[in-house]
Structures are given as C-alpha cells and as structure tokens.
Design an enzyme around this catalytic site. Structure first.
Site, short mmCIF file in Angstrom:
data_model
loop_
_atom_site.label_atom_id
_atom_site.label_comp_id
_atom_site.label_asym_id
_atom_site.label_seq_id
_atom_site.Cartn_x
_atom_site.Cartn_y
_atom_site.Cartn_z
CD GLU A 17 -4.90 -6.75 -4.65
OE1 GLU A 17 -3.83 -6.25 -4.27
OE2 GLU A 17 -5.80 -6.07 -5.18
CG ASP A 37 -1.70 0.29 -0.85
OD1 ASP A 37 -2.07 1.25 -0.15
OD2 ASP A 37 -1.67 0.33 -2.09
CE1 TYR A 53 -2.88 -4.02 -0.48
CE2 TYR A 53 -1.96 -6.00 -1.47
CZ TYR A 53 -2.64 -4.82 -1.59
OH TYR A 53 -3.12 -4.42 -2.81
#
Length: 317
Positions: free
Chosen positions: A63, A164, A146
DNA sequence: TAAACGTGGCA
DNA sequence: TTGCCACGTTT
C-alpha cells in the site's frame, strides 16, 4: 476540463452545504449496490501479487508503494522488497540506504525512508507486528488515512471503507451525485461496506473505479454500477461531481526543470556511488547551478535520504 | 506527453 | 478544518 470557468465560481461554502445533503442509499437499494460490486469483483478481479497475501506487513508495504505509483510500476519492486525485507524486523535492521536502493524505480523516495522508520516503530512499540488500530496506524510515518484503512481492510478484514482517488471519484459520481469532502466521502464508504466482506468489497470498488469510473472519459457502458449511478441517471450533467471532490487528482506543477527532477537524478546517482560536493551540480543535471544543487543535497539530508560522509562525500543515509 | 498516484507540512 | 504545495517515475 474542470477548468471550465464555472468550477471557480463554486465557493467552498457551497460545497459544504451540498455535503449535508448526502443521502446514503438505504434498504434494498444499498443491498443491490453491494451485490453489484461484489458480484462484478468475483468475475473480474485482477490477479495481483499482494492480493494473494494477508500478511499485514506485506499489505502495508504494497500500500505504501501504491501511494502515487501505479500498479504496473509496483509489480517488480514489490516482489524484490518482500523477499529482502520479509518482516518489519528485517527492514528495521537494515540500513536506510538498503531500503532506498530497494526502492529503485518507484520514485517519491521519502516513502522508503518513512517505511524504514515505520518498521522501527513496529519493532520498538508493537512487538514487531502491525497494530490493528486506526490511531496507531495513522501515527506511523508515511501512513495516512488511506493506507491505515487499506491495511485494516486488506490485512485484518476490518469493516472500513478505503477511499483512494478511484473510489473518491466513484462515490461522488455514482452514489452521491455531487462533490464530496474527505469526511463525507469516508463516511459514505464506511456505510457501504458489507459486514465481514471489506476485503472483497473494497478491492472491487478499486477495480471498478480504475477500469470504468476513470477521470477523463468514464466507461459507463459496461460499468456494473451503470443502472444505479446517480450521475448517469441524471444524464451526466456538468460539472463532473468528481472534479470538485476531495481526494481526486489536481493538476501538478511542471516536472521538467523542477527540484523534483534534480532530486530524482541525484538519488539515482547516489544509489550507485557517493558523490563529491564538487560533482553535485553535474549529477543533479544542473551543471550551471551549483548553488541549487547544493541546496537540493541539503534537503535530501534533511529528509533522511542522504548524509555527508567522510571526505565531504554525499552518500545514501 | 500529459496523466496517473497519497502524505506531511504549512497557512 | 480545509486547501495548497512539494514530492518522481513510467507509459
């Protein structure tokens, strides 16, 4: 496109008022939306390396790499990185320079420094594991709203929305039908997640956003949410709700000739060798601007990417 | 080639 | 709280 002139006329106050009118679909409408998302995901999910693991550290690494970097560019570095730094302890034990070298090709090199620091925090304060806690996650260097929620959802199956840029667009267009701020957007995403299915639901939303609900010319034909999309139902009236939403792309300042360009060249050079102060200008691509090169070097040092070593050589930290 | 992509620092 | 800006690379 969003420079249409009318966008400037919409003050922040108006947007805030609009946010108050967000109506979350309820009852069967909500269930149908969830089913449409989940069903499409089952049939169309892309096979990506990090989707095969729930290892929290591996999820976190992927991520962080996916911040500001598209899937195609993360594929190779992700495998290399995980092989080399398979646990937070392995990463924390390495030198920053090793992590920055492993970061090659991804750009935004401060993320490598942050990831190394985060590994250190995980080892020192969380028993070498990734905490299942939003506040703890967000407090990690380089981990924001996020990434923290992506980890909770993808590694731990916590019921949380993950917003996102793709999801922000999709939510404002299809679900709200008007621009959304960050807070409304997150709340809306949270309200949509089916209990216990956060992983599948959020992954599918990513894919629908990335493949159909794209920024420029949305591919509404064939979009699984076509029949439930508010913007489509209204006949796509301009302006595009996504354009004024939080978390969606804005135009960037020019890259050519920027500090970023020189920093990038300098870090690329530093991955191979240390650089004498007198060579800084050439290595950064600014042969005629030694002062600027020196300044950029000092910023790299301040950012924890580089340091002044012996004999006045600049080297990876 | 212009477009794609979150976080942190600051106002 | 929100918005703006800096931050790199690839296709």
């Amino acid at each position: 496109m969003e420079e249409g002139g009318s966008a400037d006329a919409a003050p922040a106050v108006q947007r805030r008022r609009l946010e108050l009118t967000v109506e979350v679909p309820t009852g069967s409408g909500l269930g149908a939306l969830r089913q449409a998302v989940l069903g499409w995901g089952e049939a169309n999910r892309r096979d990506l390396p990090w989707r095969a693991t729930r290892d929290p550290w591996h999820v976190l690494v992927s991520e962080v790499m996916l911040q500001q970097t598209q899937v195609s560019r993360v594929l190779g570095p992700y495998r290399r990185f995980i092989e080399r730094f398979s646990t937070p302890a392995a990463c924390a034990a390495a030198r920053v320079a090793d992590v920055v070298v492993a970061w090659e090709g991804l750009g935004y090199n401060r993320r490598a420094v942050y990831l190394h620091r985060t590994a250190g925090v995980l080892v020192e304060r969380h028993g070498g594991r990734v905490p299942v806690d939003l506040t703890a996650l967000v407090s990690l260097p380089g981990v924001g709203a996020y990434t923290a929620r992506a980890v909770l959802s993808f590694a731990f199956e916590v019921d949380t929305g993950v917003v996102d840029t793709n999801v922000a667009r999709l939510l404002s267009r299809a679900v709200a039908g008007h621009p959304l701020g960050a807070v409304s957007s997150q709340k809306l995403a949270d309200s949509l997640v089916p209990a216990g299915r956060a992983w599948a639901f959020n992954q599918s939303l990513f894919d629908i956003g990335a493949r159909h609900c794209v920024a420029r010319h949305p591919d509404c034909h064939g979009c699984p949410l076509r029949r439930r999309c508010r913007w489509a139902a209204a006949g796509w009236p301009p302006p595009d709700p996504a354009a004024a939403s939080a978390g969606t792309a804005r135009p960037q300042s020019r890259f050519a000739g920027s500090d970023r360009e020189g920093r990038g060249r300098l870090v690329t050079a530093l991955r191979r060798r240390s650089i004498a102060a007198t060579e800084l200008a050439r290595a950064s691509g600014w042969a005629g601007e030694p002062e600027r090169a020196r300044q950029i070097a000092d910023e790299l040092v301040r950012d924890g990417l580089a340091r002044w070593g012996s004999a006045g050589l600049l080297e990876l930290a």
